[in-house]
Scaffold this motif. Structure first.
Motif, PDB file in Angstrom:
ATOM      1  N   GLY A  85      22.498 -45.237  -9.085  1.00  0.00           N
ATOM      2  CA  GLY A  85      22.133 -43.885  -8.711  1.00  0.00           C
ATOM      3  C   GLY A  85      23.259 -42.878  -8.698  1.00  0.00           C
ATOM      4  N   SER A  86      24.498 -43.321  -8.837  1.00  0.00           N
ATOM      5  CA  SER A  86      25.685 -42.467  -8.730  1.00  0.00           C
ATOM      6  C   SER A  86      25.515 -41.428  -7.633  1.00  0.00           C
ATOM      7  CB  SER A  86      26.076 -41.857 -10.077  1.00  0.00           C
ATOM      8  OG  SER A  86      25.031 -41.098 -10.635  1.00  0.00           O
ATOM      9  N   ASP A  87      25.747 -40.169  -7.946  1.00  0.00           N
ATOM     10  CA  ASP A  87      25.736 -39.118  -6.940  1.00  0.00           C
ATOM     11  C   ASP A  87      24.365 -38.925  -6.295  1.00  0.00           C
ATOM     12  OD1 ASP A  87      27.263 -36.508  -6.038  1.00  0.00           O
ATOM     13  OD2 ASP A  87      25.239 -35.915  -6.618  1.00  0.00           O
ATOM     14  N   ASP A  88      23.309 -39.226  -7.034  1.00  0.00           N
ATOM     15  CA  ASP A  88      21.960 -39.033  -6.510  1.00  0.00           C
ATOM     16  C   ASP A  88      21.589 -40.049  -5.444  1.00  0.00           C
ATOM     17  OD1 ASP A  88      21.237 -36.802  -7.743  1.00  0.00           O
ATOM     18  OD2 ASP A  88      19.933 -37.698  -9.236  1.00  0.00           O
ATOM     19  N   GLY A  89      22.285 -41.155  -5.429  1.00  0.00           N
ATOM     20  CA  GLY A  89      21.983 -42.178  -4.432  1.00  0.00           C
ATOM     21  C   GLY A  89      20.838 -43.083  -4.853  1.00  0.00           C
ATOM     22  N   GLU A 144      26.352 -45.457 -12.517  1.00  0.00           N
ATOM     23  CA  GLU A 144      25.064 -44.837 -12.766  1.00  0.00           C
ATOM     24  C   GLU A 144      23.911 -45.778 -12.418  1.00  0.00           C
ATOM     25  OE1 GLU A 144      23.393 -41.813 -16.120  1.00  0.00           O
ATOM     26  OE2 GLU A 144      25.193 -42.950 -16.441  1.00  0.00           O
ATOM     27  N   SER A 174      23.545 -42.891  -0.291  1.00  0.00           N
ATOM     28  CA  SER A 174      24.247 -42.135  -1.317  1.00  0.00           C
ATOM     29  C   SER A 174      25.735 -42.096  -0.970  1.00  0.00           C
ATOM     30  CB  SER A 174      23.689 -40.712  -1.414  1.00  0.00           C
ATOM     31  OG  SER A 174      24.204 -39.924  -0.375  1.00  0.00           O
ATOM     32  N   LEU A 200      30.471 -34.672 -13.358  1.00  0.00           N
ATOM     33  CA  LEU A 200      30.152 -36.089 -13.289  1.00  0.00           C
ATOM     34  C   LEU A 200      29.251 -36.347 -12.089  1.00  0.00           C
ATOM     35  CD1 LEU A 200      30.782 -38.986 -14.316  1.00  0.00           C
ATOM     36  CD2 LEU A 200      32.687 -39.024 -12.734  1.00  0.00           C
ATOM     37  N   TYR A 201      27.978 -36.021 -12.217  1.00  0.00           N
ATOM     38  CA  TYR A 201      26.999 -36.443 -11.220  1.00  0.00           C
ATOM     39  C   TYR A 201      25.649 -36.503 -11.905  1.00  0.00           C
ATOM     40  CZ  TYR A 201      24.973 -31.785 -10.101  1.00  0.00           C
ATOM     41  OH  TYR A 201      24.322 -30.579 -10.132  1.00  0.00           O
ATOM     42  N   ALA A 202      24.634 -36.965 -11.196  1.00  0.00           N
ATOM     43  CA  ALA A 202      23.409 -37.326 -11.881  1.00  0.00           C
ATOM     44  C   ALA A 202      22.828 -36.202 -12.739  1.00  0.00           C
ATOM     45  CB  ALA A 202      22.380 -37.798 -10.865  1.00  0.00           C
ATOM     46  N   GLN A 237      14.238 -40.088 -11.883  1.00  0.00           N
ATOM     47  CA  GLN A 237      13.669 -41.204 -11.110  1.00  0.00           C
ATOM     48  C   GLN A 237      12.221 -40.926 -10.709  1.00  0.00           C
ATOM     49  OE1 GLN A 237      16.644 -39.811 -10.674  1.00  0.00           O
ATOM     50  NE2 GLN A 237      18.072 -41.062  -9.520  1.00  0.00           N
ATOM     51  N   LEU A 253      15.550 -36.952  -3.245  1.00  0.00           N
ATOM     52  CA  LEU A 253      15.352 -38.400  -3.303  1.00  0.00           C
ATOM     53  C   LEU A 253      15.441 -39.011  -1.905  1.00  0.00           C
ATOM     54  CD1 LEU A 253      17.398 -39.198  -6.516  1.00  0.00           C
ATOM     55  CD2 LEU A 253      14.946 -39.460  -6.228  1.00  0.00           C
ATOM     56  N   HIS A 256      19.666 -35.205  -4.931  1.00  0.00           N
ATOM     57  CA  HIS A 256      19.939 -36.259  -3.954  1.00  0.00           C
ATOM     58  C   HIS A 256      19.255 -35.980  -2.619  1.00  0.00           C
ATOM     59  CE1 HIS A 256      22.897 -33.303  -3.125  1.00  0.00           C
ATOM     60  NE2 HIS A 256      23.867 -34.043  -2.646  1.00  0.00           N
ATOM     61  N   LYS A 293      24.752 -35.716 -15.861  1.00  0.00           N
ATOM     62  CA  LYS A 293      24.486 -36.734 -16.879  1.00  0.00           C
ATOM     63  C   LYS A 293      23.145 -36.493 -17.558  1.00  0.00           C
ATOM     64  CE  LYS A 293      27.201 -40.175 -14.444  1.00  0.00           C
ATOM     65  NZ  LYS A 293      27.070 -41.184 -13.379  1.00  0.00           N
ATOM     66  N   ALA A 298      35.731 -41.643 -13.981  1.00  0.00           N
ATOM     67  CA  ALA A 298      35.786 -42.177 -12.622  1.00  0.00           C
ATOM     68  C   ALA A 298      37.211 -42.566 -12.273  1.00  0.00           C
ATOM     69  CB  ALA A 298      34.865 -43.388 -12.503  1.00  0.00           C
ATOM     70  N   ILE A 345      30.252 -42.946  -6.943  1.00  0.00           N
ATOM     71  CA  ILE A 345      29.699 -41.815  -7.695  1.00  0.00           C
ATOM     72  C   ILE A 345      29.581 -42.153  -9.171  1.00  0.00           C
ATOM     73  CG2 ILE A 345      30.342 -39.539  -8.583  1.00  0.00           C
ATOM     74  CD1 ILE A 345      31.047 -38.677  -5.906  1.00  0.00           C
ATOM     75  N   SER A 346      30.484 -43.030  -9.648  1.00  0.00           N
ATOM     76  CA  SER A 346      30.534 -43.222 -11.093  1.00  0.00           C
ATOM     77  C   SER A 346      29.601 -44.326 -11.584  1.00  0.00           C
ATOM     78  CB  SER A 346      31.968 -43.525 -11.527  1.00  0.00           C
ATOM     79  OG  SER A 346      32.403 -44.685 -10.870  1.00  0.00           O
ATOM     80  N   PHE A 375      17.467 -45.051   2.162  1.00  0.00           N
ATOM     81  CA  PHE A 375      18.191 -44.309   1.140  1.00  0.00           C
ATOM     82  C   PHE A 375      19.677 -44.478   1.381  1.00  0.00           C
ATOM     83  CE2 PHE A 375      20.268 -40.338  -0.192  1.00  0.00           C
ATOM     84  CZ  PHE A 375      19.890 -40.311  -1.521  1.00  0.00           C
ATOM     85  N   ILE A 409      17.215 -44.924  -3.762  1.00  0.00           N
ATOM     86  CA  ILE A 409      16.091 -45.019  -2.830  1.00  0.00           C
ATOM     87  C   ILE A 409      15.859 -46.492  -2.533  1.00  0.00           C
ATOM     88  CG2 ILE A 409      13.637 -44.633  -2.485  1.00  0.00           C
ATOM     89  CD1 ILE A 409      13.717 -42.242  -4.151  1.00  0.00           C
ATOM     90  N   ILE A 410      15.663 -46.822  -1.268  1.00  0.00           N
ATOM     91  CA  ILE A 410      15.352 -48.202  -0.900  1.00  0.00           C
ATOM     92  C   ILE A 410      13.859 -48.247  -0.610  1.00  0.00           C
ATOM     93  CG2 ILE A 410      15.775 -50.020   0.794  1.00  0.00           C
ATOM     94  CD1 ILE A 410      18.597 -48.609   1.137  1.00  0.00           C
TER      95      ILE A 410
END
Lengths: 307, 321, 391
Positions: B142-146, B139, B242, C167-169, C125, C103, C100, C172, A280, B136-137, B240, B148-149
């Motif tokens: 959610g990092s890149d995936d974002g 984890e 991200s 480096l993304y979900a 998730q 989700l 993403h 990982k 990062a 993004i970093s 959501f 969910i609320i």
């Protein structure tokens, strides 16, 4: 620390730096002389990669790809300058940012229509595909060494052009005092078009050279152009020397950071945390560096101070 | 005595139409059974709030911030992260969001405002990129995936329930109107005159004894905090968040909305946001390659109408909005 | 008078069948613009082929499909999903390439009480704590494919591996997956900036310095070809074996072939499916796809085709009554149809329990590069998150 790895990463950094310089040179010239913020400069790099890759795949000759693609893209650049950008020189930076952002959208979509969506992949030309043995048992890619060599030659050429020729004199005059050049009674339009064409040609050349490494893809221009902007801002806008030095520093920070940051961080924080944080932080490194430079020198390393 | 006259100018009619449309959308959407348009307009108003806040520094202050989407991210992530720890009360979430935004905009503004012109464009972008990569970093969030609320912000009463689309919509509408009013008041205050004065002649303002740096910093912070509200609302519409909301192209879109609507006009960002969405919706249904039309359209707007839609509505005195 | 009566009676008779057997309306969300549309187009092609194969009918019910474009962006994907649910009023939403986007969109479909089926994305998730009774996945959970790769590395006696992934979900998840099963030493892990980084000179130098037995990568989409060309240029190819997941597929293989990059031939990957997997349903799909589009289908296409057949089995089970969500769910849990992957079942978290195979890049009888199944690596494998799902 292993010397071999350090030297190899140093070469990687220089190679990336040289690439950045080829892009930054055109940007800093158009900015210094025409006062134009040209986000679409990266599109010329992308077009260079696409034309270069296409010609190389058709003819099988990489030299021919260089010789043909660079003038073609420079021509496209000049057409863009004459039709669109010329009217923007006297306008606010904001208008320039928006209009050239529009150009990016246009060119990205255009290559998606003209070429296959997934882009093009080309091999390295046969005679450059080997590796070269260097001291410390390093085997380094001949192709990447060729890029470093070409870049340094072009940097010297640019330096000679700027310091030793009449065109260069006008360029320097324009960068330090724009009104002066207008007053000199030179054919300004022609000068601008020439400088723009030169910048585009360098950018296109970078695209052709990188095509065998990265392939040709829609959108590849923006990724690099942001970094190139960081370079000219660090170097000071309008300064060729500044952008060369800044390009090398940026290239080295990027490649050494990616390689050794986790080791360096581990000196201060636990190894697990260091390994998690390193990727990062290494993506942020050049931005942190730029923010730091601008904090102490708000016009970059070699930029002219405001009155 | 209220002066109704401005309402009957061309600009007044367009403004009334735009705000009026926003007010009536839920009713019309329900009547024609197209709830889709309600959420579309809710989103549009959130973008408008962000653009209204950007207009403060960009339009009135003349500072091209290329990283304004950062504050959308701060607002949305504040809700997201709070809800991740089961803190759903909006009276806790909003102060956290605004507090973080205040600190960040103070620090970032302090760094960025030392520079001018392209350097300012670049540094605002770079600072946002840093936070973008940070998000993004991490984890955990959610990092890149974002993120969910799962639960929308709660007011702790049934009078306002954000799960009800009407409540949600009109809350956003009220916040937007509030932001428009705040802009109007700010611009016509002494503060507003200094900000606008510094845009046209910084030296003169310094000479008559105003530290433009401090005024600009406060303006930068107000804009950031206002935009953070848009982020909070956005998290409640999308459920959501991200890193994508902070991408530099989002900041670019915000700038375009302001320019399209007309810089330094109070309702400009709202009309700009509306027209922007309308055009991209229509073009996207027409062809998947809609950017090839949208790009040249952007260029044409810049070349032919530098003062945007507001400029097309005729000349305007410097003080009016 | 009598005439009018007859006319009305006849028209009621004519209208009636339509009024009772409503059409099934399906929404399919994928990426149809930006360069990533190359994947989305493949998926859409497969869906169209599936509709051809079933003659646009599920049982006696007509099928209508509406596409939504996510523009490779979660917000746009959510908006497209919302349009399908609230405006087009589709009965089932499926598709989704990216975690993403899925989700972001999931709540829209699930809050509306409709069924959502992922035809590609399999984020942890939704497999674990966030599982939902109306969400189904018909591809795989992210961790499974690299877990199979870990087993392949064990079987081949690979003692040390260097891992490079974005480096993304999903990146990982891939690393976590291979770490779960691989027993040798992982000598280095590099996570690279996604999607910006397309030059790996620095990472390749580190690999050279670390001198591992093998390299494992995950680079979907256009990054794959770039990584592999640089791998060849660095002088590593031929010395250190390259293993990958989701990196080499029928979309990138023609690119490699036209560039003459022979180093790709013979490389190994793992997958739950392959074009030459031997079963009747798969043969019909692959032959049909090649006949209609003149190229091999990708795994994205296989999953999309399969998803249509999967939905068909459920629609038939409830006799076309799409308001019967309980019935649909029960049928989807049974997964009683001929899948292109062969035998499989649906686990308690609504993710598949299925075989994973090793595949190798080969040249087919017509000289076209494709992938071919080598052996079964994991048998009826369930993802590790299923136990966290309380449903």
């Amino acid at each position: 620390m292993e010397w071999a790895l350090l030297i190899e990463q140093f070469l990687n950094g220089v190679q990336f730096g040289v690439l950045l310089f080829l892009l930054a040179a055109g940007l800093t010239l158009t900015f210094g002389i025409m006062d134009l913020v040209n986000l679409a400069h990266g599109s010329m790099y992308m077009l260079g990669a696409f034309f270069g890759a296409t010609i190389f795949l058709w003819t099988g000759s990489f030299i021919l790809a260089l010789v043909l693609a660079v003038p073609i893209v420079a021509g496209i650049g000049i057409i863009t300058e004459v039709t669109t950008l010329r009217t923007l020189y006297q306008r606010h930076h904001l208008d320039q940012v928006l209009a050239t952002f529009g150009l990016i959208l246009f060119f990205n979509e255009l290559v998606q229509i003209v070429w296959p969506l997934e882009g093009l992949t080309v091999p390295v030309p046969e005679y450059l595909s080997s590796t070269v043995p260097l001291p410390f048992g390093i085997e380094y890619s001949l192709y990447r060494l060729m890029i470093i060599g070409t870049g340094i030659l072009l940097a010297i050429g640019m330096w000679l052009l700027v310091t030793r020729t009449r065109l260069g004199m006008l360029i320097r005059a324009g960068a330090s005092d724009r009104e002066m050049v207008y007053a000199l009674g030179t054919n300004i339009r022609l000068l601008f078009t020439l400088v723009f064409g030169l910048g585009t040609a360098l950018s296109a050349l970078a695209g052709v050279l990188m095509a065998p490494i990265l392939g040709a893809n829609s959108g590849m221009g923006e990724q690099i152009i942001i970094v190139a902007f960081v370079v000219i801002v660090i170097g000071g806008i309008g300064s060729i020397r500044g952008s060369f030095i800044a390009a090398l520093i940026t290239g080295l920070i990027d490649s050494l950071g990616r390689s050794f940051l986790d080791v360096i961080l581990a000196l201060f924080i636990p190894i697990n945390a260091a390994e998690a944080a390193a990727p990062a932080i290494s993506s942020m490194l050049i931005y942190i560096f730029m923010a730091g430079i601008l904090f102490f020198k708000p016009t970059g390393l070699f930029g002219k101070q405001p009155n | 005595m209220i002066d109704w006259k401005p309402l009957f100018t061309r600009r007044g009619v367009v403004g009334t139409l735009v705000v009026g449309t926003c007010m009536l959308v839920p009713i019309i959407a329900t009547l024609i059974d197209e709830p889709y348009y309600m959420n579309l307009f809710a989103r549009l108003m959130i973008w408008a709030i962000a653009a209204i806040s950007l207009n403060l520094i960009l339009g009135y202050g003349g500072l091209i911030s290329f990283g304004h989407a950062l504050y959308l991210g701060i607002g949305a992530y504040a809700v997201g992260i709070c809800s991740y720890y089961d803190i759903n009360n909006i009276f806790i979430q909003v102060p956290i969001a605004l507090g973080v935004a205040t600190i960040i905009s103070f620090v970032f503004g302090g760094i960025a405002l030392r520079t001018r012109g392209v350097y300012f464009i670049m540094i605002t972008m770079a600072l946002t990129q840093m936070i973008y990569y940070l998000s993004i970093s991490i984890e955990e969030y959610g990092s890149d995936d974002g993120l969910i609320i799962y639960v929308r912000s709660e007011f702790g009463t049934n009078i306002i329930n954000l799960d009800n689309p009407f409540h949600r919509y009109y809350l956003i509408f009220l916040v937007m109107v509030g932001c428009l009013y705040l802009t109007y008041r700010l611009i016509h205050s002494r503060f507003g005159y200094v900000i606008r004065g510094a845009k046209s002649n910084e030296l003169r303002m310094e000479v008559i004894g105003h530290s433009t740096f401090r005024y600009r910093l406060v303006c930068f912070m107000i804009a950031g905090v206002m935009c953070t509200l848009a982020g909070v609302l956005s998290a409640n519409v999308e459920k959501f968040v991200s890193p994508d909301v902070m991408h530099w192209t989002r900041s670019g879109e915000l700038i375009f909305m302001v320019v399209l609507g007309g810089m330094a006009s109070i309702l400009g960002p709202l009309t700009g946001a509306m027209v922007f969405w309308l055009i991209s919706e229509i073009l996207a249904r027409f062809t998947e390659h809609w950017h090839i039309i949208f790009g040249p359209f952007l260029i044409l707007v810049v070349l032919l109408s530098p003062r945007g839609i507001d400029g097309m509505l005729g000349k305007r005195g410097s003080g009016s909005g | 008078m009598k005439k009018i009566f007859i006319t009305i009676a006849v028209s009621i008779f004519l209208i009636a069948p339509n009024a009772y057997s409503a059409t099934v309306k399906l929404g399919f969300v994928t990426t149809l613009s930006t360069p990533a549309a190359v994947i989305g187009n493949d998926m859409r092609d497969a869906v169209e082929l599936a509709l051809d194969h079933i003659d646009n009918k599920m049982g006696s019910t007509d099928v209508e499909i509406v596409y939504g474009d996510d523009e490779f962006n979660p917000q746009k994907g959510k908006q497209a999903t919302e349009r399908l649910v609230t405006q087009e009023k589709v009965d089932i939403v499926f598709g989704y390439i990216w975690s993403h986007v899925l989700l972001a969109s999931a709540t829209t479909v699930l809050d509306a009480g409709k069924i959502l089926i992922s035809a590609n994305a399999g984020p942890s998730q939704l497999a674990g704590k966030g599982c939902h009774e109306n969400f189904f996945n018909i591809s795989w959970q992210n961790d499974q494919t690299p877990m199979a790769m870990g087993e392949v590395l064990n079987q081949r006696g690979v003692n040390s591996v260097y891992v490079v992934a974005p480096l993304y979900a999903a990146g990982k998840n891939m690393v976590a997956g291979v770490e779960r099963t691989y027993k040798g030493e992982i000598v280095g892990i590099d996570m690279t900036k996604w999607p910006d980084q397309i030059d790996w000179s620095s990472e390749l130098s580190k690999i050279k310095a670390a001198n591992p037995d093998a390299v494992f990568i995950f680079y979907p989409g256009r990054h794959g070809p770039a990584f592999i060309s640089q791998y060849e240029q660095s002088g590593l190819a031929g010395k250190v074996d390259l293993y990958s997941v989701f990196t080499i597929d029928s979309i990138s293989l023609p690119r490699f072939q036209s560039a003459g990059m022979n180093g790709v031939l013979g490389t190994t990957m793992t997958q739950f499916w392959a074009p030459d997997l031997d079963n009747a349903a798969n043969k019909k799909f692959v032959d049909g796809f090649k006949a209609k589009y003149g190229k091999y289908p990708s795994f994205y296409a296989a999953q999309s085709y399969d998803a249509v057949m999967y939905i068909k089995s459920a629609v038939e089970a409830v006799g076309g009554d799409m308001s019967n969500v309980d019935g649909l769910r029960a049928a989807l849990e049974k997964a009683d149809y001929d899948s292109v992957r062969g035998e499989f079942s649906i686990g308690s978290n609504h993710f598949p329990i299925q075989n994973f195979y090793s595949r190798e890049v080969v040249e087919d009888e017509n000289g076209v590069w494709t992938t071919s199944v080598r052996e079964e690596v994991l048998t009826m494998h369930q993802d590790v998150y299923a136990s966290e799902c309380n449903m």
